[in-house]
Write a protein that holds these residues in place. Structure first.
Motif, PDB file in Angstrom:
ATOM      1  N   LEU A 189     -17.053 -38.834 -13.672  1.00  0.00           N
ATOM      2  CA  LEU A 189     -16.541 -38.025 -14.770  1.00  0.00           C
ATOM      3  C   LEU A 189     -17.538 -36.915 -15.093  1.00  0.00           C
ATOM      4  N   LEU A 190     -18.938 -37.676 -15.570  1.00  0.00           N
ATOM      5  CA  LEU A 190     -20.491 -36.515 -15.639  1.00  0.00           C
ATOM      6  C   LEU A 190     -20.546 -35.300 -14.784  1.00  0.00           C
ATOM      7  N   PRO A 245     -17.440 -32.099 -12.283  1.00  0.00           N
ATOM      8  CA  PRO A 245     -16.438 -31.779 -13.191  1.00  0.00           C
ATOM      9  C   PRO A 245     -15.212 -31.404 -12.633  1.00  0.00           C
ATOM     10  N   PHE A 267      -9.372 -36.735 -15.383  1.00  0.00           N
ATOM     11  CA  PHE A 267      -9.486 -38.256 -16.005  1.00  0.00           C
ATOM     12  C   PHE A 267      -8.387 -38.314 -16.847  1.00  0.00           C
ATOM     13  N   ARG A 290     -14.010 -41.114 -24.161  1.00  0.00           N
ATOM     14  CA  ARG A 290     -13.988 -39.107 -24.023  1.00  0.00           C
ATOM     15  C   ARG A 290     -14.884 -38.993 -25.364  1.00  0.00           C
ATOM     16  N   LEU A 346     -18.371 -38.417 -23.566  1.00  0.00           N
ATOM     17  CA  LEU A 346     -17.596 -36.867 -22.506  1.00  0.00           C
ATOM     18  C   LEU A 346     -17.173 -35.639 -23.301  1.00  0.00           C
ATOM     19  N   GLY A 347     -16.522 -35.990 -23.946  1.00  0.00           N
ATOM     20  CA  GLY A 347     -16.555 -34.472 -25.809  1.00  0.00           C
ATOM     21  C   GLY A 347     -15.475 -34.393 -24.642  1.00  0.00           C
ATOM     22  N   ARG A 348     -14.557 -34.903 -23.768  1.00  0.00           N
ATOM     23  CA  ARG A 348     -13.045 -34.823 -23.338  1.00  0.00           C
ATOM     24  C   ARG A 348     -11.886 -35.637 -23.761  1.00  0.00           C
ATOM     25  N   ASP A 349     -10.768 -35.110 -23.414  1.00  0.00           N
ATOM     26  CA  ASP A 349     -10.057 -36.101 -23.854  1.00  0.00           C
ATOM     27  C   ASP A 349      -8.984 -36.197 -21.781  1.00  0.00           C
ATOM     28  N   PRO A 350      -8.751 -37.242 -22.164  1.00  0.00           N
ATOM     29  CA  PRO A 350      -7.621 -37.636 -20.412  1.00  0.00           C
ATOM     30  C   PRO A 350      -6.311 -36.861 -20.737  1.00  0.00           C
TER      31      PRO A 350
END
Length: 246
Positions: free
Chosen positions: A120-121, A124, A128, A155, A158-162
């Motif tokens: 994921l990193l 982009p 996810f 989450r 990554l600071g990212r929501d699936p």
């Protein structure tokens, strides 16, 4: 129709369970978040055939991905189910990975989390996805961390929501609508959890019936700390319906 967020079992596995319980159910009446996730990947985002999915999860996810013709890695692979330390020095990422799918995994470890994080990193565009975001999972002996808890480290890192596929997300209902013609005004969602089952029904404009045989208790829907999600009907158990019909 039977709708479950449990992605550890495939629809065929649930059919076997229903048969043992004497419940009449067909495979096409069973909707699990593993199946919905596979359909989402194959039919909604249309992941290219040359791409693969990295799985944090169990056999239920793998079976449904295979049924949809989706290639995957991770999951129950013995190489990923290890307690050996993980380092990037001796790992080569698979350039074909185009999505990470995270579900309940009772063998979760640092290796799986690290590989998923790297995919994921590094890209982009890598999807996810989460089969569901249940915070807890009810076992026969008591509550355990759910699929949402398994994906939480990713989450945070990554600071990212699936994108969540299961209840209460509308993706699951869209999956059902694609296979069955039903009138929402004449349909009721029955479940034992407010933030998944009942909210799922609310989001789909269905009537809702809460049964008090699971996680949600009467105190959760009454009093000063009551949930903002309010079911249309409440009963102690499904057995009450049988008494009424009789």
């Amino acid at each position: 129709m039977f709708v479950t967020n449990n992605a550890t079992k495939s629809r065929k596995s649930y059919k076997t369970k229903f048969d043992k319980l004497g419940v009449q159910a067909h495979v096409d009446e069973i909707y699990g978040s593993a199946f919905a996730s596979a359909v989402y990947i194959s039919s909604v985002v249309k992941l290219p055939k040359d791409k693969r999915v990295y799985v944090i999860g169990m056999t239920g996810i793998e079976e449904e991905l295979r049924e949809e013709g989706i290639s995957y890695l991770g999951g129950t692979d013995p190489a990923d189910n290890t307690l050996e330390p993980f380092t990037l020095a001796n790992w080569t990422p698979d350039p074909a990975v185009g999505a990470v799918l995270c579900g309940l995994d009772t063998s979760i470890n640092y290796t799986k989390l690290s590989k998923a994080f790297q995919y994921l990193l590094r890209d982009p565009a890598c999807l996810f996805l989460a089969t569901n975001e249940d915070s807890t999972y009810p076992s026969a002996e008591g509550l355990l961390p759910g699929a949402g808890s398994i994906g939480a480290p990713l989450r945070f890192a990554l600071g990212r929501d699936p994108i969540s596929i299961g209840k209460p997300a509308g993706t699951m209902l869209e999956c059902i609508k694609a296979k069955h013609d039903f009138d929402p005004k004449r349909t009721i969602m029955i479940g034992d959890r407010l933030n998944t089952d009942i909210q799922f029904g609310k989001n789909g404009s269905l009537a809702t019936l809460l049964v008090l045989t699971g996680i949600t208790k009467e105190s959760d829907i009454t009093g000063p700390n009551a949930s903002p999600t309010v079911p249309d009907y409440v009963t102690k158990s499904i057995g009450d319906l049988r008494v009424l019909i009789s």
